[in-house]
Design an enzyme around this catalytic site. Structure first.
Site, PDB file in Angstrom:
ATOM      1  N   TRP A 133       0.602  -1.476  -0.318  1.00 55.92           N
ATOM      2  CA  TRP A 133       0.170  -0.126   0.167  1.00 55.92           C
ATOM      3  C   TRP A 133       0.970   1.350  -0.169  1.00 55.92           C
ATOM      4  O   TRP A 133       1.975   1.498   0.702  1.00 55.92           O
ATOM      5  CB  TRP A 133      -1.181   0.232   1.537  1.00 55.92           C
ATOM      6  N   ASP A 215      -0.832  -5.164   9.411  1.00 54.90           N
ATOM      7  CA  ASP A 215      -2.062  -3.934   8.729  1.00 54.90           C
ATOM      8  C   ASP A 215      -3.430  -4.969   8.641  1.00 54.90           C
ATOM      9  O   ASP A 215      -3.472  -6.106   7.529  1.00 54.90           O
ATOM     10  CB  ASP A 215      -1.485  -3.141   7.860  1.00 54.90           C
ATOM     11  N   LYS A 251     -13.675  -1.055   5.539  1.00 62.54           N
ATOM     12  CA  LYS A 251     -14.123  -1.365   4.898  1.00 62.54           C
ATOM     13  C   LYS A 251     -15.040  -2.727   5.448  1.00 62.54           C
ATOM     14  O   LYS A 251     -16.780  -2.899   4.997  1.00 62.54           O
ATOM     15  CB  LYS A 251     -12.462  -2.703   4.077  1.00 62.54           C
TER      16      LYS A 251
END
Length: 412
Positions: A133, A215, A251
């Site tokens: 990311w 993460d 999300k």
């Protein structure tokens, strides 16, 4: 002359610039595959019904007020989130060796955790996967890390995990290096190690005395199964690792703009926890003082109410299932067109993103010729693929691969 005249123009953030381009595009065929946010079959944002229900309940509660939260956040939220991650039977929870800190979504968790490790613990080296990311490097360097290193992860030849390269790079890592690991649904590749491969990764990290910083942006959202998506973190805890994990609820709850995150700490002993909390308190106080309450109250309420919790699990299964179905549909459409190359990686990958294998030149061609907005790396958000546009996207990829011969990147 302005005091700011010497300030240089910063580079644009690709995903947000892409969004602006998409919004300004007048083509009726335009498709947005850049932004990492869930979309329905009609291509629309979705507020989870369980979130709407929780909001109504909270709005009707006259006992709630707008007072400041504690510096480390809403305890009912962080406790529930930590248990969701580690599992109710986690030895770390039973032995009171784990706790959570409410932060500003996943990014805020990463920043607070990184500042703690760099400024308080004194770690200076961190590793990210190739690719990762794009915000990982910025967050960790801004937090005080000054030695950025990378470990091999993606194989463009196999379009899968480069486990050999991964392990070789970890074996060369200096002791006490912080290793950023994606707990599930790796961003941007959508390619995860198997459980057996995670065991090999843990072996090397244990031998080399490396520190895992997970993460976790997609628990439940990736596979539709909360337990399955938490396996990696729980495995490392079972191995006796001390670790940090940044949890995002953007999300899996659809709370993108509420900035709801939980930073989980797992330690070996309980005696260090008061000291750790005291130092994290000072870091947070100096950054944003304390977190907002609305999103955290939604998550805490849903996770603590058995009926709403079951409803929420249904919501994440809905989102995960739709993405899995779109993967199957896109692969089938590409194969029906006899698109050059092997497209099995589309369905082998998991989660929100697919690393298509398109080169930068081909990705730009997709934008310019077909009005399909995707990152230059070839990453697409599977959420943007719908029953209404999947054939168009497949035809565009077919035309691009056939006619836009790559000069960089992967061989198709």
């Amino acid at each position: 002359m302005s005091r700011f005249a010497k300030v240089e123009q910063g580079p644009p953030i690709e995903v947000f610039a892409l969004n602006q381009q998409f919004a300004a595009d007048t083509s009726p065929n335009k498709v947005s595959l850049g932004v990492g946010a869930y979309r329905t079959n009609e291509g629309q944002p979705w507020v989870l019904p369980v979130v709407r229900e929780a909001e109504k309940i909270l709005a009707a509660d006259e006992k709630l007020n707008k007072e400041y939260l504690p510096v480390l956040g809403l305890d009912t939220f962080s406790s529930a989130a930590t248990q969701m991650l580690l599992g109710a039977d986690s030895p770390a929870l039973k032995e009171n060796r784990a706790f959570g800190v409410q932060c500003l979504s996943g990014t805020g968790c990463l920043r607070v955790g990184a500042e703690f490790l760099a400024r308080t613990v004194g770690y200076k080296t961190f590793y990210v996967s190739i690719p990762t990311w794009e915000n990982h490097k910025l967050v960790f360097t801004n937090a005080g890390f000054n030695d950025i290193k990378e470990y091999r992860y993606w194989s463009s030849e196999s379009r899968g995990l480069d486990l050999k390269g991964f392990l070789e790079d970890l074996n060369k890592a200096p002791e006490n290096s912080v290793i950023i690991l994606h707990s599930c649904a790796h961003n941007p590749t959508g390619c995860d190690p198997t459980q057996e491969q995670w065991a090999q990764i843990a072996d090397v990290m244990e031998k080399r005395k490396l520190f895992p910083f997970f993460d976790s942006a997609y628990q439940g959202f990736a596979s539709g199964d909360l337990e399955k998506d938490a396996w990696t973190v729980r495995y490392f805890v079972s191995r006796g690792f001390e670790l940090l994990c940044a949890q995002s609820f953007a999300k899996n709850f659809g709370l993108y703009n509420e900035r709801v995150g939980n930073l989980t700490f797992v330690t070996k002993t309980t005696d260090v926890i008061p000291k750790v909390k005291s130092q994290v308190t000072l870091l947070v106080r100096g950054m944003y003082s304390n977190p907002p309450s609305h999103g955290a109250r939604i998550v805490a309420h849903v996770l603590s109410d058995p009926k709403l919790f079951e409803q929420w699990k249904g919501c994440i299964r809905t989102m995960a299932t739709r993405i899995i179905e779109m993967r199957k549909a896109l692969r089938a459409a590409l194969e029906k067109l006899n698109t050059p190359g092997d497209w099995s990686h589309i369905t082998a990958q998991i989660g929100m993103f697919s690393y298509t294998g398109l080169t930068e030149k081909q990705s730009l061609h997709m934008v310019e010729k077909h009005h399909i907005y995707m990152l230059k790396s070839g990453r697409i958000s599977m959420c943007g693929v719908t029953p209404g546009n999947v054939d168009y996207v497949a035809k565009a990829i077919y035309e691009t691969v056939t006619n836009c011969h790559q000069t960089l990147g992967n061989k198709l």
